[in-house]
Write a protein that holds these residues in place. Structure first.
Motif, PDB file in Angstrom:
ATOM      1  N   LYS A  57      43.545  25.995  38.559  1.00 38.01           N
ATOM      2  CA  LYS A  57      44.826  26.501  38.075  1.00 38.01           C
ATOM      3  C   LYS A  57      45.534  25.517  37.144  1.00 38.01           C
ATOM      4  CE  LYS A  57      45.700  29.689  41.841  1.00 38.01           C
ATOM      5  NZ  LYS A  57      45.620  30.856  40.980  1.00 38.01           N
ATOM      6  N   GLY A  58      44.859  24.414  36.809  1.00 38.42           N
ATOM      7  CA  GLY A  58      45.427  23.452  35.880  1.00 38.42           C
ATOM      8  C   GLY A  58      46.394  22.460  36.501  1.00 38.42           C
ATOM      9  N   LEU A  59      46.396  22.355  37.825  1.00 39.39           N
ATOM     10  CA  LEU A  59      47.264  21.401  38.510  1.00 39.39           C
ATOM     11  C   LEU A  59      46.513  20.100  38.761  1.00 39.39           C
ATOM     12  CD1 LEU A  59      48.761  23.820  41.183  1.00 39.39           C
ATOM     13  CD2 LEU A  59      49.927  22.917  39.169  1.00 39.39           C
ATOM     14  N   LYS A  60      47.211  18.995  38.691  1.00 41.93           N
ATOM     15  CA  LYS A  60      46.663  17.691  39.048  1.00 41.93           C
ATOM     16  C   LYS A  60      46.665  17.587  40.570  1.00 41.93           C
ATOM     17  CE  LYS A  60      46.360  15.813  34.912  1.00 41.93           C
ATOM     18  NZ  LYS A  60      45.149  15.236  34.375  1.00 41.93           N
ATOM     19  N   THR A  61      45.756  16.773  41.098  1.00 42.83           N
ATOM     20  CA  THR A  61      45.642  16.659  42.549  1.00 42.83           C
ATOM     21  C   THR A  61      45.669  15.219  43.036  1.00 42.83           C
ATOM     22  OG1 THR A  61      43.237  16.640  42.470  1.00 42.83           O
ATOM     23  CG2 THR A  61      44.297  18.781  42.735  1.00 42.83           C
ATOM     24  N   MET A  62      46.441  15.011  44.084  1.00 44.28           N
ATOM     25  CA  MET A  62      46.389  13.786  44.872  1.00 44.28           C
ATOM     26  C   MET A  62      45.800  14.240  46.204  1.00 44.28           C
ATOM     27  SD  MET A  62      49.435  11.302  46.246  1.00 44.28           S
ATOM     28  CE  MET A  62      49.549  10.183  44.864  1.00 44.28           C
ATOM     29  N   ALA A  63      44.485  14.081  46.323  1.00 42.45           N
ATOM     30  CA  ALA A  63      43.778  14.604  47.485  1.00 42.45           C
ATOM     31  C   ALA A  63      43.654  13.530  48.550  1.00 42.45           C
ATOM     32  CB  ALA A  63      42.399  15.107  47.071  1.00 42.45           C
ATOM     33  N   GLY A  64      43.986  13.907  49.772  1.00 42.29           N
ATOM     34  CA  GLY A  64      43.968  12.947  50.869  1.00 42.29           C
ATOM     35  C   GLY A  64      42.878  13.209  51.877  1.00 42.29           C
ATOM     36  N   ALA A  65      42.287  12.118  52.368  1.00 42.19           N
ATOM     37  CA  ALA A  65      41.362  12.176  53.500  1.00 42.19           C
ATOM     38  C   ALA A  65      42.157  11.810  54.747  1.00 42.19           C
ATOM     39  CB  ALA A  65      40.211  11.194  53.291  1.00 42.19           C
ATOM     40  N   TRP A  66      42.168  12.689  55.743  1.00 44.38           N
ATOM     41  CA  TRP A  66      42.893  12.429  56.981  1.00 44.38           C
ATOM     42  C   TRP A  66      42.068  11.453  57.810  1.00 44.38           C
ATOM     43  CZ3 TRP A  66      47.726  13.539  58.332  1.00 44.38           C
ATOM     44  CH2 TRP A  66      48.106  13.223  59.632  1.00 44.38           C
ATOM     45  N   ILE A  67      42.621  10.273  58.020  1.00 50.70           N
ATOM     46  CA  ILE A  67      41.929   9.216  58.745  1.00 50.70           C
ATOM     47  C   ILE A  67      42.663   8.963  60.063  1.00 50.70           C
ATOM     48  CG2 ILE A  67      41.212   6.781  58.654  1.00 50.70           C
ATOM     49  CD1 ILE A  67      39.818   8.591  56.627  1.00 50.70           C
ATOM     50  N   GLY A  68      41.891   8.743  61.108  1.00 46.47           N
ATOM     51  CA  GLY A  68      42.485   8.467  62.417  1.00 46.47           C
ATOM     52  C   GLY A  68      41.546   7.645  63.262  1.00 46.47           C
ATOM     53  N   SER A  69      41.630   7.799  64.548  1.00 47.28           N
ATOM     54  CA  SER A  69      40.837   6.978  65.464  1.00 47.28           C
ATOM     55  C   SER A  69      39.406   7.485  65.650  1.00 47.28           C
ATOM     56  CB  SER A  69      41.531   6.885  66.820  1.00 47.28           C
ATOM     57  OG  SER A  69      41.753   8.185  67.329  1.00 47.28           O
ATOM     58  N   ASP A  70      39.111   8.705  65.216  1.00 46.08           N
ATOM     59  CA  ASP A  70      37.777   9.295  65.348  1.00 46.08           C
ATOM     60  C   ASP A  70      36.917   8.886  64.148  1.00 46.08           C
ATOM     61  OD1 ASP A  70      35.508  10.981  65.293  1.00 46.08           O
ATOM     62  OD2 ASP A  70      36.618  12.664  66.143  1.00 46.08           O
ATOM     63  N   LYS A  71      36.051   7.912  64.345  1.00 47.83           N
ATOM     64  CA  LYS A  71      35.240   7.353  63.246  1.00 47.83           C
ATOM     65  C   LYS A  71      34.308   8.395  62.622  1.00 47.83           C
ATOM     66  CE  LYS A  71      36.511   3.031  64.230  1.00 47.83           C
ATOM     67  NZ  LYS A  71      37.782   2.588  63.826  1.00 47.83           N
ATOM     68  N   GLU A  72      33.745   9.266  63.438  1.00 49.18           N
ATOM     69  CA  GLU A  72      32.847  10.300  62.910  1.00 49.18           C
ATOM     70  C   GLU A  72      33.611  11.259  61.998  1.00 49.18           C
ATOM     71  OE1 GLU A  72      30.151  13.951  64.616  1.00 49.18           O
ATOM     72  OE2 GLU A  72      30.235  12.112  65.807  1.00 49.18           O
ATOM     73  N   GLN A  73      34.794  11.682  62.424  1.00 50.66           N
ATOM     74  CA  GLN A  73      35.614  12.564  61.594  1.00 50.66           C
ATOM     75  C   GLN A  73      36.084  11.842  60.333  1.00 50.66           C
ATOM     76  OE1 GLN A  73      35.974  15.783  61.812  1.00 50.66           O
ATOM     77  NE2 GLN A  73      37.347  15.929  60.066  1.00 50.66           N
ATOM     78  N   ASN A  74      36.402  10.559  60.445  1.00 52.64           N
ATOM     79  CA  ASN A  74      36.787   9.775  59.260  1.00 52.64           C
ATOM     80  C   ASN A  74      35.677   9.803  58.223  1.00 52.64           C
ATOM     81  OD1 ASN A  74      39.098   9.142  60.671  1.00 52.64           O
ATOM     82  ND2 ASN A  74      38.532   7.016  61.036  1.00 52.64           N
ATOM     83  N   HIS A  75      34.438   9.632  58.679  1.00 52.80           N
ATOM     84  CA  HIS A  75      33.305   9.656  57.756  1.00 52.80           C
ATOM     85  C   HIS A  75      33.216  11.012  57.044  1.00 52.80           C
ATOM     86  CE1 HIS A  75      29.385   8.920  56.019  1.00 52.80           C
ATOM     87  NE2 HIS A  75      28.978  10.056  56.557  1.00 52.80           N
TER      88      HIS A  75
END
Length: 134
Positions: A57-75
């Motif tokens: 849609k022509g929008l710029k993005t600041m995309a975030g990775a949700w990081i927490g205590s779960d190392k597997e989910q962080n990966h």
């Protein structure tokens, strides 16, 4: 507005619920006329559609990775962020959202994740977001 923090959840939904691409498209259509940037907080559970649809849609993005205590989910989050950036859908990559505020990781752990993403995405700005007093 210059940019908006984008939450795609509809009534009764929240983090952990699967989000559809169609849901992202409906919500993005509403805000598209009012902003140039979108900030997302996760790259899994359907949130990976946010940068894709925004860039279409022509929008710029600041995309975030949700990081927490779960190392597997962080990966999973970090790999999804890197994949989205390599597809051309990320203008700024954010690694972690208020992780220090929640006391889920150490400063060094956050730095290590940021370094990992910076190494994978040398041409994209990489940052971290937390409460101003952290």
């Amino acid at each position: 507005m210059h940019g908006l923090c984008f939450s795609p959840y509809e009534e009764g939904q929240g983090p952990g619920d699967q989000i559809t691409e169609e849901q992202i498209r409906r919500r993005m259509k509403i805000i598209k006329p009012y902003t140039k940037w979108i900030r997302s907080f996760s790259c899994t559970e359907g949130n990976e559609f946010i940068p894709k649809v925004a860039s279409e849609k022509g929008l710029k993005t600041m995309a975030g990775a949700w990081i927490g205590s779960d190392k597997e989910q962080n990966h999973k989050e970090i790999q999804a962020l890197i994949d989205l950036a390599n597809q051309g859908h990320v203008d700024v990559a954010v690694v972690g959202n208020e992780v220090l505020l929640r006391n889920e990781l150490t400063v060094q752990e956050i730095i290590d994740y940021i370094k990992e993403v910076k190494q994978a995405l040398p041409d994209i700005p990489v940052s971290y977001v937390d409460a101003y007093y952290q």
